[in-house]
Design a protein around this motif. Structure first.
Motif, PDB file in Angstrom:
ATOM      1  N   ASP A  93       0.832  -1.194   0.000  1.00  7.34           N
ATOM      2  CA  ASP A  93       0.000   0.000   0.000  1.00  7.34           C
ATOM      3  C   ASP A  93       0.875   1.256   0.000  1.00  7.34           C
ATOM      4  O   ASP A  93       2.097   1.192   0.200  1.00  7.34           O
ATOM      5  CB  ASP A  93      -0.924   0.022   1.230  1.00  7.34           C
ATOM      6  CG  ASP A  93      -1.986  -1.051   1.185  1.00  7.34           C
ATOM      7  OD1 ASP A  93      -2.427  -1.385   0.059  1.00  7.34           O
ATOM      8  OD2 ASP A  93      -2.374  -1.559   2.253  1.00  7.34           O
ATOM      9  N   SER A  94       0.221   2.398  -0.198  1.00  6.26           N
ATOM     10  CA  SER A  94       0.930   3.676  -0.203  1.00  6.26           C
ATOM     11  C   SER A  94       0.556   4.475   1.036  1.00  6.26           C
ATOM     12  O   SER A  94      -0.600   4.449   1.488  1.00  6.26           O
ATOM     13  CB  SER A  94       0.582   4.479  -1.463  1.00  6.26           C
ATOM     14  OG  SER A  94       1.050   3.812  -2.619  1.00  6.26           O
ATOM     15  N   TYR A  95       1.540   5.210   1.573  1.00  2.00           N
ATOM     16  CA  TYR A  95       1.345   5.921   2.831  1.00  2.00           C
ATOM     17  C   TYR A  95       2.030   7.284   2.785  1.00  2.00           C
ATOM     18  O   TYR A  95       3.038   7.477   2.082  1.00  2.00           O
ATOM     19  CB  TYR A  95       1.947   5.135   4.006  1.00  2.00           C
ATOM     20  CG  TYR A  95       1.358   3.766   4.235  1.00  2.00           C
ATOM     21  CD1 TYR A  95       0.309   3.588   5.133  1.00  2.00           C
ATOM     22  CD2 TYR A  95       1.855   2.655   3.573  1.00  2.00           C
ATOM     23  CE1 TYR A  95      -0.227   2.321   5.358  1.00  2.00           C
ATOM     24  CE2 TYR A  95       1.329   1.388   3.784  1.00  2.00           C
ATOM     25  CZ  TYR A  95       0.290   1.227   4.686  1.00  2.00           C
ATOM     26  OH  TYR A  95      -0.240  -0.021   4.914  1.00  2.00           O
ATOM     27  N   GLN A 138       3.286   2.513  -6.259  1.00  3.84           N
ATOM     28  CA  GLN A 138       3.305   2.589  -4.793  1.00  3.84           C
ATOM     29  C   GLN A 138       4.212   3.743  -4.377  1.00  3.84           C
ATOM     30  O   GLN A 138       5.197   4.065  -5.055  1.00  3.84           O
ATOM     31  CB  GLN A 138       3.825   1.283  -4.181  1.00  3.84           C
ATOM     32  CG  GLN A 138       3.756   1.242  -2.651  1.00  3.84           C
ATOM     33  CD  GLN A 138       4.419  -0.006  -2.062  1.00  3.84           C
ATOM     34  OE1 GLN A 138       5.177  -0.695  -2.751  1.00  3.84           O
ATOM     35  NE2 GLN A 138       4.145  -0.280  -0.808  1.00  3.84           N
ATOM     36  N   GLY A 171      -4.486   8.185  -6.921  1.00  4.69           N
ATOM     37  CA  GLY A 171      -5.357   8.453  -8.051  1.00  4.69           C
ATOM     38  C   GLY A 171      -5.058   9.740  -8.809  1.00  4.69           C
ATOM     39  O   GLY A 171      -4.928   9.719 -10.043  1.00  4.69           O
ATOM     40  N   ARG A 207      -1.530   8.542   7.181  1.00  3.62           N
ATOM     41  CA  ARG A 207      -2.652   8.249   6.285  1.00  3.62           C
ATOM     42  C   ARG A 207      -2.205   7.338   5.153  1.00  3.62           C
ATOM     43  O   ARG A 207      -1.039   7.337   4.754  1.00  3.62           O
ATOM     44  CB  ARG A 207      -3.244   9.525   5.705  1.00  3.62           C
ATOM     45  CG  ARG A 207      -2.298  10.354   4.852  1.00  3.62           C
ATOM     46  CD  ARG A 207      -2.946  11.675   4.439  1.00  3.62           C
ATOM     47  NE  ARG A 207      -1.995  12.587   3.832  1.00  3.62           N
ATOM     48  CZ  ARG A 207      -1.881  12.803   2.531  1.00  3.62           C
ATOM     49  NH1 ARG A 207      -2.665  12.153   1.685  1.00  3.62           N
ATOM     50  NH2 ARG A 207      -0.998  13.664   2.056  1.00  3.62           N
ATOM     51  N   LYS A 208      -3.162   6.580   4.657  1.00  5.93           N
ATOM     52  CA  LYS A 208      -2.938   5.878   3.405  1.00  5.93           C
ATOM     53  C   LYS A 208      -3.006   6.909   2.285  1.00  5.93           C
ATOM     54  O   LYS A 208      -3.808   7.842   2.330  1.00  5.93           O
ATOM     55  CB  LYS A 208      -3.966   4.771   3.203  1.00  5.93           C
ATOM     56  CG  LYS A 208      -3.736   3.561   4.102  1.00  5.93           C
ATOM     57  CD  LYS A 208      -4.663   2.422   3.746  1.00  5.93           C
ATOM     58  CE  LYS A 208      -4.337   1.186   4.587  1.00  5.93           C
ATOM     59  NZ  LYS A 208      -5.245   0.049   4.276  1.00  5.93           N
ATOM     60  N   LEU A 209      -2.166   6.715   1.314  1.00  8.74           N
ATOM     61  CA  LEU A 209      -2.005   7.708   0.258  1.00  8.74           C
ATOM     62  C   LEU A 209      -2.814   7.303  -0.969  1.00  8.74           C
ATOM     63  O   LEU A 209      -2.697   6.171  -1.452  1.00  8.74           O
ATOM     64  CB  LEU A 209      -0.525   7.829  -0.084  1.00  8.74           C
ATOM     65  CG  LEU A 209      -0.060   9.022  -0.912  1.00  8.74           C
ATOM     66  CD1 LEU A 209      -0.429  10.339  -0.245  1.00  8.74           C
ATOM     67  CD2 LEU A 209       1.455   8.939  -1.103  1.00  8.74           C
ATOM     68  N   ASP A 210      -3.605   8.235  -1.459  1.00  6.07           N
ATOM     69  CA  ASP A 210      -4.384   8.012  -2.677  1.00  6.07           C
ATOM     70  C   ASP A 210      -3.536   8.417  -3.885  1.00  6.07           C
ATOM     71  O   ASP A 210      -3.240   9.595  -4.080  1.00  6.07           O
ATOM     72  CB  ASP A 210      -5.662   8.842  -2.625  1.00  6.07           C
ATOM     73  CG  ASP A 210      -6.516   8.697  -3.890  1.00  6.07           C
ATOM     74  OD1 ASP A 210      -6.231   7.781  -4.695  1.00  6.07           O
ATOM     75  OD2 ASP A 210      -7.448   9.506  -4.063  1.00  6.07           O
ATOM     76  N   ASP A 265      -7.487   4.104   7.548  1.00  6.50           N
ATOM     77  CA  ASP A 265      -7.139   4.986   6.429  1.00  6.50           C
ATOM     78  C   ASP A 265      -6.317   6.177   6.883  1.00  6.50           C
ATOM     79  O   ASP A 265      -5.469   6.683   6.143  1.00  6.50           O
ATOM     80  CB  ASP A 265      -8.412   5.478   5.728  1.00  6.50           C
ATOM     81  CG  ASP A 265      -9.102   4.381   4.955  1.00  6.50           C
ATOM     82  OD1 ASP A 265      -8.408   3.437   4.524  1.00  6.50           O
ATOM     83  OD2 ASP A 265     -10.331   4.461   4.779  1.00  6.50           O
ATOM     84  N   ASN A 266      -6.583   6.633   8.093  1.00  9.52           N
ATOM     85  CA  ASN A 266      -5.822   7.757   8.627  1.00  9.52           C
ATOM     86  C   ASN A 266      -5.878   7.743  10.150  1.00  9.52           C
ATOM     87  O   ASN A 266      -6.743   7.079  10.746  1.00  9.52           O
ATOM     88  CB  ASN A 266      -6.338   9.091   8.076  1.00  9.52           C
ATOM     89  CG  ASN A 266      -7.814   9.288   8.329  1.00  9.52           C
ATOM     90  OD1 ASN A 266      -8.237   9.547   9.453  1.00  9.52           O
ATOM     91  ND2 ASN A 266      -8.627   9.127   7.287  1.00  9.52           N
TER      92      ASN A 266
END
Length: 455
Positions: free
Chosen positions: A219-221, A323, A271, A266-269, A252-253
């Protein structure tokens, strides 16, 4: 053999279908060509290739910087890195590095704007030759001397570099005179402090095990933390423990506030950045890339970033990202602020020692103000008090000028610079200069006050 050891034939050209990414700066072009002429084309080609190879190999991780500071350049030829950036800005912008370049372009542009004045300075050619060849690892001092010399010429002074005598103690840099006024001038350019470098290195060590744990999740953070204590006092496993706890909670955060730090996890979006990359490649490193990735732009931020990407044919640009793990950090410790807000007193002592006994003296001290508002305000207060109380030990030191340079690459501009000048004088009457900035053009109004207090 590394594929990066062989550059395409148009490596240093503006491609036919390529827009000028940063426009055209004629003052910069003028001084870059002046420096290349003084160096010689054969010498420049060799040093340019070495600089480019180091830059691109560092970008893709083939040749990590030995000191672990993440530099894209070889400290042994910092001058070539400066000239590479100056040439790239206009002539091959696909190679221009915006984050470091914003520190270089304003200086080279100012010198190009003042080249006619510089060439009127006695001894300039010899001083330039020494800078290009003997002082290639430390160009900031010589470039700062050129800025000061050009300033005095622009205000009607006759200016000469004071002759050096090998084997004798160091003397001052410039002799200037106008009418009945004669001054001996010493210039000092302060470099990034040892404390700042140690702090960055320590944070890299703290973040590495935490980032490795985060990367393994896929995941991305983004961790956005302000530390309450000096970096060197943070427990070695602190960030790793914070990261593992956040991974376990699978939130998520989260807001964090403890004895060591405060901020957000936080998890990084990805998008927004992935959508932008679907349309075109994006230059990295750069503020626009960081803004899309992290959701905001910050001036002078300290950022550690690991990302899994696909490079474009030019690895200075990124085509896709899968990522990213980022740490945005700051240190609000009072002790750290005091240590980063280095005093200039050491440089002032050196400068005063180099001034002659029987001539009115002027000292110009220059440094980059990149520590953030709290650090720069503290440094300003320390400097003001120290300079006012300085004992010249009988030397006729009449004026001290402190020049704060605050360069920036933002999402809107390739480069910009704020400049603040603080002075202290012992001689009554007007200052020897009517316009106190060295980089800002003389026709630009010089605002009162310091730039880090402006709204």
């Amino acid at each position: 053999m590394s594929r990066l050891l062989e550059f395409p034939p148009d490596m240093y050209e503006l491609h036919e279908d390529e827009p000028r990414l940063f426009g055209h700066n004629e003052d910069l072009k003028r001084y870059v060509e002046h420096l290349k002429s003084a160096m010689g084309q054969v010498e420049w080609r060799v040093r340019r290739d070495a600089t480019a190879k180091r830059f691109y190999q560092s970008l893709v991780g083939e040749n990590p910087e030995p000191a672990g500071m993440g530099r894209y350049f070889d400290n042994r030829d910092l001058f070539a890195w400066y000239l590479f950036l100056g040439e790239a800005f206009n002539d091959h912008p696909q190679n221009y590095e915006v984050v470091y370049g914003c520190r270089v372009i304003p200086v080279l542009s100012a010198l190009g704007r003042n080249l006619d004045n510089l060439e009127r300075v006695t001894g300039y050619s010899d001083r330039l030759n020494r800078l290009i060849f003997k002082e290639r690892s430390q160009p900031n001092g010589g470039l700062f001397e050129f800025l000061v010399a050009a300033k005095y010429v622009s205000e009607g002074y006759e200016v000469a570099f004071h002759p050096e005598k090998p084997g004798r103690r160091r003397t001052h840099d410039l002799d200037v005179k106008r009418g009945g006024d004669c001054f001996a001038i010493e210039c000092k350019r302060m470099e990034a402090g040892q404390y700042h470098e140690k702090e960055r290195a320590a944070m890299r060590g703290l973040w590495k095990p935490a980032s490795q744990a985060l990367v393994r999740t896929g995941d991305s953070y983004c961790f956005d933390l302000t530390f309450k204590t000096e970096v060197e006092t943070i427990p070695v496993d602190y960030l790793r423990r914070v990261a593992l706890r956040f991974i376990e909670r699978d939130a998520d955060n989260e807001i964090i506030y403890d004895d060591v730090s405060y901020g957000t996890l936080r998890k990084l979006d990805l998008g927004p950045l992935q959508s932008a990359l679907a349309d075109s490649s994006w230059m990295h490193p750069g503020p626009k890339y960081n803004n899309l990735l992290l959701g905001s732009y910050r001036r002078y931020e300290s950022l550690l970033l690991a990302h899994k990407v696909r490079f474009s044919p030019n690895p200075h640009f990124i085509d896709a990202i899968d990522q990213a793990v980022a740490l945005r950090w700051a240190c609000a410790s009072e002790a750290a602020i005091d240590k980063r807000a280095r005093d200039v007193i050491g440089k002032l002592v050196e400068a005063n020692d180099q001034l002659p006994e029987g001539v009115s003296g002027i000292v110009h001290i220059g440094f980059e103000a990149l520590g953030g508002d709290a650090v720069e305000q503290r440094r300003f207060e320390i400097i003001k008090a120290s300079v006012s109380a300085f004992d010249t030990r009988g030397k006729p030191l009449d004026y001290v000028f402190c020049h704060y340079f605050s360069p920036e690459a933002s999402i809107d501009e390739a480069w910009a610079i704020d400049e603040t000048t603080h002075y202290h004088k012992k001689r009554p009457g007007p200052l020897p200069l009517t316009h106190l900035s060295l980089v800002t053009p003389q026709d630009v109004p010089f605002d009162a006050g310091v730039h880090w207090r402006r709204s």
